[in-house]
Design an enzyme around this catalytic site. Structure first.
Site, PDB file in Angstrom:
ATOM      1  N   SER A  38       3.673 -21.233   9.422  1.00 12.68           N
ATOM      2  CA  SER A  38       4.557 -21.298   8.238  1.00 12.68           C
ATOM      3  C   SER A  38       5.916 -21.903   8.566  1.00 12.68           C
ATOM      4  CB  SER A  38       4.819 -19.891   7.679  1.00 12.68           C
ATOM      5  OG  SER A  38       3.636 -19.190   7.483  1.00 12.68           O
ATOM      6  N   CYS A  80       0.931   3.814   4.463  1.00 13.74           N
ATOM      7  CA  CYS A  80       1.423   3.949   3.079  1.00 13.74           C
ATOM      8  C   CYS A  80       0.840   5.178   2.371  1.00 13.74           C
ATOM      9  CB  CYS A  80       1.137   2.682   2.293  1.00 13.74           C
ATOM     10  SG  CYS A  80      -0.461   1.948   2.644  1.00 13.74           S
ATOM     11  N   HIS A  86      -0.782   3.454  -4.762  1.00  7.73           N
ATOM     12  CA  HIS A  86      -1.876   4.304  -4.272  1.00  7.73           C
ATOM     13  C   HIS A  86      -1.827   5.642  -5.014  1.00  7.73           C
ATOM     14  CE1 HIS A  86      -2.568   1.385  -1.282  1.00  7.73           C
ATOM     15  NE2 HIS A  86      -2.235   2.029  -0.191  1.00  7.73           N
TER      16      HIS A  86
HETATM   17  N1  LIG Z   1       0.537  -3.838   2.494  1.00  6.90           N
HETATM   18  C1  LIG Z   1       0.950  -2.573   2.518  1.00  6.90           C
HETATM   19  O1  LIG Z   1       0.944  -1.873   1.477  1.00  6.90           O
HETATM   20  C2  LIG Z   1       1.437  -1.963   3.806  1.00  6.90           C
HETATM   21  C3  LIG Z   1       1.998  -0.694   3.759  1.00  6.90           C
HETATM   22  C4  LIG Z   1       2.479  -0.095   4.930  1.00  6.90           C
HETATM   23  C5  LIG Z   1       2.390  -0.795   6.137  1.00  6.90           C
HETATM   24  N2  LIG Z   1       1.823  -2.032   6.162  1.00  6.90           N
HETATM   25  C6  LIG Z   1       1.821  -2.737   7.466  1.00  6.90           C
HETATM   26  O2  LIG Z   1       2.821  -3.743   7.379  1.00  6.90           O
HETATM   27  C7  LIG Z   1       2.448  -4.889   8.154  1.00  6.90           C
HETATM   28  C8  LIG Z   1       2.438  -6.108   7.223  1.00  6.90           C
HETATM   29  O3  LIG Z   1       1.477  -5.891   6.202  1.00  6.90           O
HETATM   30  P1  LIG Z   1       1.225  -6.929   5.026  1.00  6.90           P
HETATM   31  O4  LIG Z   1       0.411  -6.205   4.044  1.00  6.90           O
HETATM   32  O5  LIG Z   1       2.492  -7.578   4.608  1.00  6.90           O
HETATM   33  O6  LIG Z   1       0.322  -8.014   5.803  1.00  6.90           O
HETATM   34  P2  LIG Z   1       0.209  -9.568   5.531  1.00  6.90           P
HETATM   35  O7  LIG Z   1       0.352  -9.839   4.077  1.00  6.90           O
HETATM   36  O8  LIG Z   1      -1.032 -10.013   6.235  1.00  6.90           O
HETATM   37  O9  LIG Z   1       1.487 -10.174   6.266  1.00  6.90           O
HETATM   38  C9  LIG Z   1       1.648 -10.291   7.654  1.00  6.90           C
HETATM   39  C10 LIG Z   1       2.452 -11.562   7.899  1.00  6.90           C
HETATM   40  O10 LIG Z   1       2.815 -11.646   9.285  1.00  6.90           O
HETATM   41  C11 LIG Z   1       2.703 -13.021   9.666  1.00  6.90           C
HETATM   42  N3  LIG Z   1       2.643 -13.129  11.126  1.00  6.90           N
HETATM   43  C12 LIG Z   1       1.562 -12.989  11.932  1.00  6.90           C
HETATM   44  N4  LIG Z   1       1.944 -13.144  13.229  1.00  6.90           N
HETATM   45  C13 LIG Z   1       3.272 -13.396  13.214  1.00  6.90           C
HETATM   46  C14 LIG Z   1       4.241 -13.652  14.241  1.00  6.90           C
HETATM   47  N5  LIG Z   1       3.919 -13.662  15.527  1.00  6.90           N
HETATM   48  N6  LIG Z   1       5.536 -13.866  13.875  1.00  6.90           N
HETATM   49  C15 LIG Z   1       5.890 -13.835  12.575  1.00  6.90           C
HETATM   50  N7  LIG Z   1       5.013 -13.606  11.549  1.00  6.90           N
HETATM   51  C16 LIG Z   1       3.731 -13.378  11.883  1.00  6.90           C
HETATM   52  C17 LIG Z   1       1.469 -13.471   8.952  1.00  6.90           C
HETATM   53  O11 LIG Z   1       1.440 -14.882   8.891  1.00  6.90           O
HETATM   54  P3  LIG Z   1       0.013 -15.631   8.863  1.00  6.90           P
HETATM   55  O12 LIG Z   1      -0.680 -15.167   7.609  1.00  6.90           O
HETATM   56  O13 LIG Z   1       0.429 -17.059   8.853  1.00  6.90           O
HETATM   57  O14 LIG Z   1      -0.694 -15.190  10.118  1.00  6.90           O
HETATM   58  C18 LIG Z   1       1.664 -12.845   7.573  1.00  6.90           C
HETATM   59  O15 LIG Z   1       2.460 -13.650   6.731  1.00  6.90           O
HETATM   60  C19 LIG Z   1       1.089  -4.554   8.767  1.00  6.90           C
HETATM   61  O16 LIG Z   1       1.294  -4.048  10.075  1.00  6.90           O
HETATM   62  C20 LIG Z   1       0.542  -3.472   7.840  1.00  6.90           C
HETATM   63  O17 LIG Z   1      -0.364  -2.617   8.497  1.00  6.90           O
HETATM   64  C21 LIG Z   1       1.372  -2.642   5.030  1.00  6.90           C
END
Ligand SMILES: NC(=O)c1ccc[n+]([C@@H]2O[C@H](COP(=O)([O-])OP(=O)(O)OC[C@H]3O[C@@H](n4cnc5c(N)ncnc54)[C@H](OP(=O)(O)O)[C@@H]3O)[C@@H](O)[C@H]2O)c1
Length: 359
Positions: free
Chosen positions: A41, A147, A240
């Site tokens: 990105s 979450c 949720h």
């Molecule tokens: N979604 C929820 O409701 C929720 C709630 C609590 C906790 N979480 C946690 O929060 C974290 C993020 O969740 P999300 O739902 O936002 O996931 P997501 O939509 O998959 O976002 C993760 C982002 O991190 C990027 N990324 C991967 N490797 C990276 C790096 N080395 N440096 C910088 N960016 C990088 C990814 O880019 P690419 O796609 O280009 O790889 C993607 O844009 C996870 O650990 C998840 O378990 C999520």
């Protein structure tokens, strides 16, 4: 001169990363973040990557996504990092940042079991900040829980001592955004529910037991009862819903339970911008809470989506049954981390006093 703390968001293009950007674009204590994405990105205009239904903040729409490593973030003067990195990849980067003296507030699961990392829900277990005294890095690492565990423990915190539960049972109806992006294929979830979210039931039990536990000289002593979860994915965008059954050992009145929830506001004195007042809303209607109607609960405007809604409270001793709804990506995600950072800032500014006696 801008006196706010310089920040960065890691994983800025993901669901949680975008919520961070929304919450930090105009924050009174934290400067608008440097937007850090995966290498693929790099250079993209942030507004072109935006996928949330809420508008992209105008102050950040034209910013470019960058991909500096920990050393460069430190060199650029970033002091505070919000991590929305995928679990598994986050831990090493977060530890590196903390060693360099940057404070890290993370959504990823990698540090949630670390004995020197508070797994923090500010209203429920602020005394767990004591763990920061054990850290070996210059910067702090503070994690927010899964979450589902966040909504569950925030609803239970005000009443758990009144009930002295033998066990806690929860069945969940979890939103699609909880799976991150791109998430669950539309053909798999349309006209369907999926009775499996890998590792979720174990995380809910493990993390909730830790949050409800006490902190002592040897670290966290888990809450001693059983926590039993069944987790299901449903075709809801955000929010949720959890059906909770507490098997109680004590018999408080329903009135005493309701009063605990409605009077619960332990952060009141601190004036934290992202703290909802009150954090638990009890819905009197017979058909609430609902994701569509209640996911954005929370006042003032800076705390939208940060309150949890409790409803359908039924007390047939020994069983207390209720539903709780929380916005998984705000209260259970980015907003939870921002509130953690606000609490730590306020606690450090007071000289990190010891918290009162553990629950
Ligand atoms: N979604 C929820 O409701 C929720 C709630 C609590 C906790 N979480 C946690 O929060 C974290 C993020 O969740 P999300 O739902 O936002 O996931 P997501 O939509 O998959 O976002 C993760 C982002 O991190 C990027 N990324 C991967 N490797 C990276 C790096 N080395 N440096 C910088 N960016 C990088 C990814 O880019 P690419 O796609 O280009 O790889 C993607 O844009 C996870 O650990 C998840 O378990 C999520």
């Amino acid at each position: 001169m801008d006196e706010r703390t310089p920040t960065a968001v890691l994983g800025a293009a993901g669901i949680i990363g975008q919520h961070f950007a929304r919450l930090l674009a105009d924050h009174p204590h934290f400067a608008p973040p440097l937007l850090v994405g995966a290498p693929r990105s790099r250079g993209a205009r942030f507004g072109d990557l935006w996928t949330l239904a809420e508008p992209v903040p105008s102050a950040l729409a034209d910013e470019r996504v960058r991909s500096p490593g920990p050393a460069e973030l430190a060199r650029r003067g970033v002091r505070l990092v919000f991590s929305a990195l995928p679990s598994g990849r986050a831990g090493v980067i977060e530890t590196d940042l903390a060693r360099r003296g940057l404070d890290v507030f993370t959504n990823a699961s990698d540090h949630r079991g670390d004995p020197a990392v508070p797994l923090l829900v500010p209203e429920a277990n602020p005394q767990h900040l004591e763990l920061l005294r054990r850290r070996r890095t210059r910067g702090v690492v503070v994690a927010n829980p899964n979450c589902t565990a966040t909504g569950l423990t925030l609803a239970l915190a005000p009443v758990v001592d009144l009930l002295a539960p033998a066990s806690i049972h929860v069945a969940t109806y979890q939103a699609l955004s909880g799976a991150g992006s791109p998430g669950v294929p539309s053909l798999a979830i349309t006209d369907n529910v999926i009775p499996l979210i890998p590792d979720e039931e174990e995380k809910v039990a493990r993390e909730s037991g830790r949050i409800l536990g006490t902190v002592g000289p040897k670290g966290i002593r888990r809450w001693p009862g059983d926590i039993v979860a069944q987790c299901v994915r449903v075709g809801v965008r955000d929010g949720h819903l959890e059906a909770v059954t507490v098997v109680a050992r004590r018999r408080p009145t329903l009135r005493a339970l309701l009063r605990r929830w409605t009077e619960f506001d332990p952060l009141r004195e601190r004036a934290l911008p992202t703290a909802p007042a009150p954090p638990v809303l009890v819905r009197p209607e017979s058909d609430r809470p609902q994701p569509l109607l209640d996911r954005w609960a929370g006042a003032p405007a800076s705390a939208r989506g940060m309150a949890v809604s409790v409803g359908r409270v039924r007390w047939d001793p020994p069983y207390l049954r209720f539903f709780v709804l929380s916005h998984n990506a705000v209260r259970g995600g980015a907003g939870g981390s921002v509130l953690n950072a606000e609490l730590v800032r306020s606690w450090l500014a007071e000289g990190s006093p010891r918290w009162g006696p553990p629950r």
